[in-house]
Design a protein around this motif. Sequence first.
Motif, PDB file in Angstrom:
ATOM      1  N   MET A 333       1.030  -1.314   0.022  1.00 32.66           N
ATOM      2  CA  MET A 333       0.077   0.065  -0.039  1.00 32.66           C
ATOM      3  C   MET A 333       0.816   1.199  -0.285  1.00 32.66           C
ATOM      4  O   MET A 333       2.047   1.230   0.755  1.00 32.66           O
ATOM      5  CB  MET A 333      -0.930  -0.034   1.295  1.00 32.66           C
ATOM      6  CG  MET A 333      -0.426  -0.078   2.514  1.00 32.66           C
ATOM      7  SD  MET A 333      -1.576  -0.022   4.042  1.00 32.66           S
ATOM      8  CE  MET A 333      -0.738  -0.332   5.372  1.00 32.66           C
ATOM      9  N   ARG A 334       0.433   2.262  -0.726  1.00 31.62           N
ATOM     10  CA  ARG A 334       1.119   3.463  -0.751  1.00 31.62           C
ATOM     11  C   ARG A 334       0.829   4.477   0.696  1.00 31.62           C
ATOM     12  O   ARG A 334      -0.008   4.336   1.135  1.00 31.62           O
ATOM     13  CB  ARG A 334       0.599   4.334  -1.877  1.00 31.62           C
ATOM     14  CG  ARG A 334       0.908   3.718  -3.360  1.00 31.62           C
ATOM     15  CD  ARG A 334       0.227   4.381  -4.392  1.00 31.62           C
ATOM     16  NE  ARG A 334       0.731   5.848  -4.495  1.00 31.62           N
ATOM     17  CZ  ARG A 334       0.394   7.080  -4.323  1.00 31.62           C
ATOM     18  NH1 ARG A 334      -0.984   6.909  -3.791  1.00 31.62           N
ATOM     19  NH2 ARG A 334       0.864   8.221  -4.401  1.00 31.62           N
ATOM     20  N   ASP A 337      -1.613   6.659   0.559  1.00 34.76           N
ATOM     21  CA  ASP A 337      -3.008   6.216   0.908  1.00 34.76           C
ATOM     22  C   ASP A 337      -3.500   5.994   2.454  1.00 34.76           C
ATOM     23  O   ASP A 337      -4.330   6.239   2.988  1.00 34.76           O
ATOM     24  CB  ASP A 337      -3.294   4.892   0.074  1.00 34.76           C
ATOM     25  CG  ASP A 337      -3.240   4.990  -1.369  1.00 34.76           C
ATOM     26  OD1 ASP A 337      -3.625   6.241  -1.928  1.00 34.76           O
ATOM     27  OD2 ASP A 337      -2.765   4.330  -2.269  1.00 34.76           O
ATOM     28  N   GLU A 344      -5.102   0.513   7.738  1.00 32.79           N
ATOM     29  CA  GLU A 344      -4.903  -0.559   6.694  1.00 32.79           C
ATOM     30  C   GLU A 344      -6.166  -1.062   6.347  1.00 32.79           C
ATOM     31  O   GLU A 344      -6.605  -1.324   4.943  1.00 32.79           O
ATOM     32  CB  GLU A 344      -4.011  -1.583   7.134  1.00 32.79           C
ATOM     33  CG  GLU A 344      -3.739  -2.677   6.199  1.00 32.79           C
ATOM     34  CD  GLU A 344      -2.680  -3.885   6.976  1.00 32.79           C
ATOM     35  OE1 GLU A 344      -3.005  -4.957   6.590  1.00 32.79           O
ATOM     36  OE2 GLU A 344      -1.861  -3.483   7.642  1.00 32.79           O
ATOM     37  N   VAL A 347      -7.695   1.268   3.670  1.00 32.28           N
ATOM     38  CA  VAL A 347      -6.947   1.379   2.497  1.00 32.28           C
ATOM     39  C   VAL A 347      -7.425   0.106   1.647  1.00 32.28           C
ATOM     40  O   VAL A 347      -7.701   0.152   0.663  1.00 32.28           O
ATOM     41  CB  VAL A 347      -5.473   1.213   2.805  1.00 32.28           C
ATOM     42  CG1 VAL A 347      -4.689   0.909   1.476  1.00 32.28           C
ATOM     43  CG2 VAL A 347      -5.018   2.429   3.402  1.00 32.28           C
ATOM     44  N   ARG A 348      -7.654  -1.149   2.533  1.00 36.74           N
ATOM     45  CA  ARG A 348      -8.346  -2.290   1.707  1.00 36.74           C
ATOM     46  C   ARG A 348      -9.559  -2.165   1.212  1.00 36.74           C
ATOM     47  O   ARG A 348      -9.723  -2.439   0.278  1.00 36.74           O
ATOM     48  CB  ARG A 348      -8.155  -3.594   2.773  1.00 36.74           C
ATOM     49  CG  ARG A 348      -6.870  -4.143   3.080  1.00 36.74           C
ATOM     50  CD  ARG A 348      -6.844  -5.246   4.142  1.00 36.74           C
ATOM     51  NE  ARG A 348      -5.743  -5.849   4.633  1.00 36.74           N
ATOM     52  CZ  ARG A 348      -4.909  -6.749   3.785  1.00 36.74           C
ATOM     53  NH1 ARG A 348      -5.577  -7.258   2.945  1.00 36.74           N
ATOM     54  NH2 ARG A 348      -3.898  -7.159   4.316  1.00 36.74           N
ATOM     55  N   LYS A 352      -7.269  -0.232  -2.270  1.00 44.36           N
ATOM     56  CA  LYS A 352      -5.891   0.366  -2.884  1.00 44.36           C
ATOM     57  C   LYS A 352      -4.793  -0.422  -2.112  1.00 44.36           C
ATOM     58  O   LYS A 352      -3.602  -0.063  -2.097  1.00 44.36           O
ATOM     59  CB  LYS A 352      -5.863   1.847  -2.253  1.00 44.36           C
ATOM     60  CG  LYS A 352      -6.783   2.720  -3.057  1.00 44.36           C
ATOM     61  CD  LYS A 352      -6.529   4.327  -2.705  1.00 44.36           C
ATOM     62  CE  LYS A 352      -7.206   5.068  -3.543  1.00 44.36           C
ATOM     63  NZ  LYS A 352      -7.202   6.561  -3.214  1.00 44.36           N
ATOM     64  N   TYR A 353      -5.120  -1.704  -1.587  1.00 46.46           N
ATOM     65  CA  TYR A 353      -4.062  -2.428  -1.098  1.00 46.46           C
ATOM     66  C   TYR A 353      -3.956  -3.628  -2.301  1.00 46.46           C
ATOM     67  O   TYR A 353      -4.854  -4.364  -2.647  1.00 46.46           O
ATOM     68  CB  TYR A 353      -4.696  -3.303   0.239  1.00 46.46           C
ATOM     69  CG  TYR A 353      -3.386  -3.860   1.063  1.00 46.46           C
ATOM     70  CD1 TYR A 353      -2.999  -3.134   2.034  1.00 46.46           C
ATOM     71  CD2 TYR A 353      -3.014  -5.187   0.831  1.00 46.46           C
ATOM     72  CE1 TYR A 353      -1.936  -3.709   2.894  1.00 46.46           C
ATOM     73  CE2 TYR A 353      -2.302  -5.880   1.499  1.00 46.46           C
ATOM     74  CZ  TYR A 353      -1.496  -4.889   2.612  1.00 46.46           C
ATOM     75  OH  TYR A 353      -0.705  -5.846   3.521  1.00 46.46           O
ATOM     76  N   ASP A 366       6.663   3.116  -0.194  1.00 46.78           N
ATOM     77  CA  ASP A 366       5.562   1.926  -0.203  1.00 46.78           C
ATOM     78  C   ASP A 366       5.791   1.349   1.174  1.00 46.78           C
ATOM     79  O   ASP A 366       6.782   1.082   1.720  1.00 46.78           O
ATOM     80  CB  ASP A 366       6.015   0.762  -1.176  1.00 46.78           C
ATOM     81  CG  ASP A 366       5.400   1.510  -2.771  1.00 46.78           C
ATOM     82  OD1 ASP A 366       4.781   2.397  -2.451  1.00 46.78           O
ATOM     83  OD2 ASP A 366       5.703   0.807  -3.694  1.00 46.78           O
TER      84      ASP A 366
END
Length: 376
Positions: A333-334, A337, A344, A347-348, A352-353, A366
């Motif tokens: 993941m960035r 993000d 996390e 993000v998922r 975006k994960y 990253d």
Amino acid sequence: MGIVGMPNIGKSSLFNILTNASVPAANYPFCTIDPSESRVQVPDARMDWLVQHVQPKNVVHAFLTVMDIAGLVRGAAKGEGLGNAFLANIAAVDGIFHLVRAFKDQGIVHVENSVDPIRDAEIIDLELRLKDADQISSLLTSKSSRTQNAQVDKDILEHVHNLLTSTSQPLANEPWTLDEARALSQLRLLSLKPTVHLVNLSEEDYLASLNSGTVPDCISKLKARNSNAVNGTEPIVIGFSGSIEGLLADMESEDERLEAIEDLKKSYGVAQVKSAVPDIVWAGYHAVGLTHYFTYGKEEVRAWTVRRGAKAPQAAAVIHSDFEKNFIAAEVMRYEDLHELGSEEAVRAAGKYMTKGKDALIGDGDIVSFRIGKKK
């Protein structure tokens, strides 16, 4: 990165500031005989945010290895001032912090008896070129135009030797073909090493440039002198004040440091005072092609240094060599993000994960976890 320049221009003082090491900084030539080496923490606001966000038990920052190399003088390539030994130290580093002095101080002797940063830069560049020319001459006079250590065609060697001895144009500014560039990289020429130009300014000149945006004349000249007309790139030239950096580095607490900054603002009537050290460290880190990714969790937040353009298996190898052999996938993941979305899980949820394979490039910043198979 090796700190290179003439004697008494602030090399050891800069090294001390960067590393907080206790290296002699005496006011006489060659006070540094054996190169001092230390690891310098790479400042990174992303790392600071991750640590604050996760509150891990352990934190490991990225670092840049810096070497303090004794001063070179005119004639170093012929052995003047123990030049051969010092040039060998330069050969051992991946890149160069080329430091010149622009501040005037009657109490600090200059080996050329006057302060002229452009002249000093030209002297150092010439000594590096002459040493390279000697290396090329040795290859050309060997029994074969191709040696075991450097498989380079004789025509290329002769062309490079002519450039080194008859012009002052940087070799990097030549329009080399890809094959020629690959051949030259085998020679590890001193004058082709990645270089960050540093200018040790007076307090007045540094603060004036910081607050007014006015570029000191010597910096403009260094940029013009080393600009690459072939690919349109400009050299990296960073001005700083060794005396201000030394003052800030000596402060024992953040409160004392802030107080010193306020005193400098009042003394010089300026709105801004800041250290140039983060810019210097990042410039050196990037000049030698380094970048890093993060692993993070409650146990540890760590920055892992890799070469720019590393693929996922090679990035995994810096954690453990077996990780490259048994690599299955990288979950990425960035940082941007995670910073924007906050977790996390978010993000998922945003899709975006990413799960990436062995051909994926690992980008700067990253956040990565690796899926590794059983040891073969």
